[in-house]
Design a protein around this motif. Structure first.
Motif, PDB file in Angstrom:
ATOM      1  N   GLN A 125      11.024 -50.896  10.850  1.00 31.91           N
ATOM      2  CA  GLN A 125      12.079 -51.271  10.443  1.00 31.91           C
ATOM      3  C   GLN A 125      11.874 -52.199   9.479  1.00 31.91           C
ATOM      4  O   GLN A 125      12.253 -52.036   7.963  1.00 31.91           O
ATOM      5  N   TYR A 126      10.651 -51.509   8.822  1.00 32.41           N
ATOM      6  CA  TYR A 126       9.599 -51.958   7.818  1.00 32.41           C
ATOM      7  C   TYR A 126       9.680 -51.680   7.044  1.00 32.41           C
ATOM      8  O   TYR A 126       9.600 -50.980   5.233  1.00 32.41           O
ATOM      9  N   TRP A 127       9.222 -49.884   7.100  1.00 29.76           N
ATOM     10  CA  TRP A 127       9.237 -48.933   6.382  1.00 29.76           C
ATOM     11  C   TRP A 127      10.461 -48.808   5.456  1.00 29.76           C
ATOM     12  O   TRP A 127      10.865 -48.170   4.399  1.00 29.76           O
ATOM     13  N   TYR A 128      11.399 -49.024   6.570  1.00 26.65           N
ATOM     14  CA  TYR A 128      13.264 -48.279   5.581  1.00 26.65           C
ATOM     15  C   TYR A 128      13.769 -49.480   4.963  1.00 26.65           C
ATOM     16  O   TYR A 128      13.902 -49.413   4.190  1.00 26.65           O
ATOM     17  N   GLY A 129      12.811 -50.727   4.921  1.00 27.98           N
ATOM     18  CA  GLY A 129      13.276 -51.897   4.059  1.00 27.98           C
ATOM     19  C   GLY A 129      12.415 -51.119   3.148  1.00 27.98           C
ATOM     20  O   GLY A 129      13.067 -51.561   1.418  1.00 27.98           O
ATOM     21  N   ARG A 130      11.031 -50.928   3.036  1.00 26.84           N
ATOM     22  CA  ARG A 130      10.675 -50.391   1.531  1.00 26.84           C
ATOM     23  C   ARG A 130      11.044 -49.716   1.470  1.00 26.84           C
ATOM     24  O   ARG A 130      11.480 -49.350  -0.326  1.00 26.84           O
ATOM     25  N   MET A 131      12.337 -48.546   1.856  1.00 31.76           N
ATOM     26  CA  MET A 131      12.440 -47.776   1.167  1.00 31.76           C
ATOM     27  C   MET A 131      13.928 -48.495   0.463  1.00 31.76           C
ATOM     28  O   MET A 131      14.038 -47.836  -0.672  1.00 31.76           O
ATOM     29  N   LEU A 132      14.370 -49.140   0.909  1.00 26.49           N
ATOM     30  CA  LEU A 132      15.657 -49.615   0.198  1.00 26.49           C
ATOM     31  C   LEU A 132      15.288 -50.556  -0.619  1.00 26.49           C
ATOM     32  O   LEU A 132      16.195 -50.277  -1.865  1.00 26.49           O
ATOM     33  N   ALA A 133      13.947 -50.903  -0.787  1.00 28.10           N
ATOM     34  CA  ALA A 133      13.649 -52.270  -1.769  1.00 28.10           C
ATOM     35  C   ALA A 133      13.318 -51.012  -2.660  1.00 28.10           C
ATOM     36  O   ALA A 133      13.345 -51.311  -4.120  1.00 28.10           O
TER      37      ALA A 133
END
Length: 617
Positions: free
Chosen positions: A436-444
């Motif tokens: 969840q955190y890593w995917y958030g980074r990819m989106l950001a």
């Protein structure tokens, strides 16, 4: 295992007693039996003479004597040759014993008409094909133990020997003759096919009868049943009693279970010393699970004092026997240097063993080592960690999907592919907090997917609520900047406080920045300095630099020149930007002032002003 050639006694036995050959072999055997305890060598010679005269019971006894080392050196292969003679003549017990020896490792060529005398013989693995005809002949003659043995061969032998249906029937016939081995085997067969409580109860009946006859494995199985409440009422006291009987009979699995119950104080009073002793006996006897449990007990501490060197010894013992969790644990000890020399390459070797055995955590540990570049052992031929993770991901394993995504995002073992990384991260994010955190980074960052600050913040918040400190810092930064969520510095401060309480040094620095002023919360320089001090003590470069500035200028507490110098030097050693230049200026100001009391702190550079609370993700 090599065994020496047969003892000469077996071929010189008859010379002094040849006169008995023409007499009654039964009389010779009777005399041998009378001398059995007082003159075992002479008795053996008489038994052999009776056997040569055609007494096959005597031939069987000669085999038993050579097997036991009674009256002559222990010679299993010489024993087998006497058993063969009796078995060929139809002696049922000799047939059964010969089948057992073949299962023990006796090669077919060691007995029979073509066997070579006075040659060392190499024990092979169990020869089920050689054992089968002898067990079958004895079983068909009605011998209950042979029927159980035949069933075992038909169950555990190679594919071309197995016949499960026939095995169950032979176990049943043996059980009906009240043979403990037969009852136990029949019970296990029934349990494997039991669909109802009645069928389970019928199986337990036979196990109880086998246990009543003193069969150790039956006691062990009853212990498991009582400990887990399977087919019986959960009763740890009864489980401990059964495990004790089986353990004292030398059954290593029972020794392991008994040791754990004694250490945990289940089924009776705790007894740490005896519990550890039983685990140790099982481990020395070859039980890899006991060795692994000992390692875990000494690594964790609690019931027994922690001892990492002892833990490493037992983990290694278990790992060398193929225990994958122990191999991973030993790798962790080498990675941290606990109880053993710190050696990332050695750690990677053990992680690889566990990973290749299917341990998902070891696969992730090995991938992290390779990603960090701390391992040289696989520089030329890295293990295919990405393949392991990809297979797991395609089978629906969310942790495997996350690890495969990290490999794609970081280029571990495969070319970097942000699009595929984002795909697998999104799939893993449904159940894996780190994803969840890593995917958030990819989106950001707009990596592999279109940038979407609102969606990124939503994933950061989800991981933050689950307790992930990095995600708590990330969502706090979103609220500070108003990126994808409303600007809310008080909420940001709350998230940073949660991360800081989990010892996240970056969150400590960010809290100090916010409390230093310039944000929508009440400034508190004393509290800011306290957070910078905590971050500096955790080795954070910016925390050390900010603490040095505060100590020099006397912000949030008294001016402390020595503390300022210490933290400036520490910030330099940690690689903090601007630290070297500020330290040089600091020393110049001190030199120009002449005395510490005359320092004009207004000469501190403009760069000392508190920067943004952003600490990076």
């Amino acid at each position: 295992m090599n065994l020496e050639p047969p003892a000469m006694i077996s071929f010189n036995l008859l010379k002094p007693f040849g006169r008995f050959s023409s007499g009654s072999p039964n009389r010779v055997r009777a005399r041998a039996e009378r001398l059995s305890e007082t003159a075992p060598e002479r008795a053996l010679a008489l038994f052999a003479a009776a056997a040569e005269a055609g007494d096959m019971e005597a031939a069987f006894i000669v085999g038993e004597r050579f097997l036991e080392g009674k009256g002559a050196p222990r010679q299993p292969f010489e024993a087998a040759r006497w058993f063969y003679r009796a078995a060929e003549a139809g002696h049922v017990r000799a047939q059964c014993r010969l089948a057992q020896l073949h299962l023990f490792g006796l090669p077919k060529a060691a007995v029979g008409p073509n066997a070579k005398l006075f040659h060392a013989v190499e024990l092979t693995g169990a020869d089920h094909a050689a054992a089968l005809p002898w067990a079958q002949r004895a079983a068909e003659a009605g011998a209950a133990d042979a029927q159980a043995l035949l069933a075992y061969i038909l169950t555990s032998g190679p594919e071309d020997v197995r016949d499960p249906d026939a095995a169950i029937e032979w176990y049943r016939k043996s059980a009906m003759q009240d043979c403990p081995q037969g009852r136990f085997g029949y019970a296990v067969a029934l349990l494997m096919n039991a669909d109802t409580a009645e069928q389970t109860s019928a199986a337990l009946y036979h196990i109880v009868r086998a246990a009543d006859a003193g069969f150790p494995a039956a006691h062990y199985l009853l212990g498991v049943s009582a400990e887990r409440g399977v087919g019986a009422v959960l009763d740890e006291t009864e489980a401990r009693r059964h495990y004790t009987v089986a353990a004292e009979a030398g059954l290593s699995h029972a020794q392991t279970r008994l040791g754990l119950m004694l250490i945990d104080g289940r089924g009776g009073p705790a007894d740490l010393l005896n519990g550890e002793s039983w685990l140790r006996r099982a481990a020395i006897g070859g039980d890899s699970e006991a060795a692994a449990r000992l390692g875990d007990i000494y690594a964790r501490g609690g019931a027994l004092p922690p001892n990492y060197a002892e833990a490493a010894h037992w983990f290694r013992t278990a790992a060398e026997r193929g225990h994958k969790a122990a191999a991973r644990a030993l790798g962790m000890l080498h990675l941290t240097g606990a109880g053993v020399a710190r050696d990332p390459d050695e750690a990677a070797t053990w992680f690889q063993q566990a990973a290749e055995a299917g341990d998902c955590d070891a696969q992730a540990n090995l991938a992290a080592l390779l990603q960090g570049g701390a391992v040289s052992a696989f520089a030329q031929d890295p293990p295919p960690v990405h393949d392991w993770f990809e297979r797991a991901a395609e089978q629906g394993d969310l942790v495997g999907a996350f690890n495969f995504a990290v490999c794609l995002a970081e280029g571990v073992g495969v070319p970097r592919d942000d699009v595929r990384a984002a795909f697998w991260l999104k799939r893993a994010a449904e159940g894996v907090v780190n994803a969840q955190y890593w995917y958030g980074r990819m989106l950001a960052e707009g990596r592999g997917v279109a940038r979407d600050d609102g969606e990124a913040a939503a994933w950061f918040a989800r991981a933050a609520e689950a307790g992930m400190p990095d995600a708590q810092v990330a969502i706090a930064e979103c609220h500070i900047a108003g990126r994808g969520v409303p600007r809310d510095h008080r909420l940001a401060q709350s998230w940073l406080a949660r991360a800081a309480s989990a010892e996240h040094a970056g969150a400590m620095v960010a809290l100090g920045m916010m409390l230093g002023g310039g944000h929508d919360i009440e400034p508190d320089q004393r509290d800011a300095r306290r957070w910078f001090a905590r971050a500096a003590e955790h080795g954070h470069p910016l925390g050390a630099l900010m603490l040095a500035r505060h100590a020099w200028r006397g912000i949030g507490g008294p001016q402390d020149i020595e503390a300022a110098r210490h933290w400036y030097e520490h910030a330099v050693s940690l690689g903090a930007p601007e630290a070297s230049a500020e330290l040089a200026l600091f020393e110049k100001v001190l030199a120009d002032a002449g005395t510490k009391a005359d320092i004009d702190i207004t000469l501190h550079p403009a760069s000392s002003d508190a920067p943004s609370a952003r600490v990076g993700m």
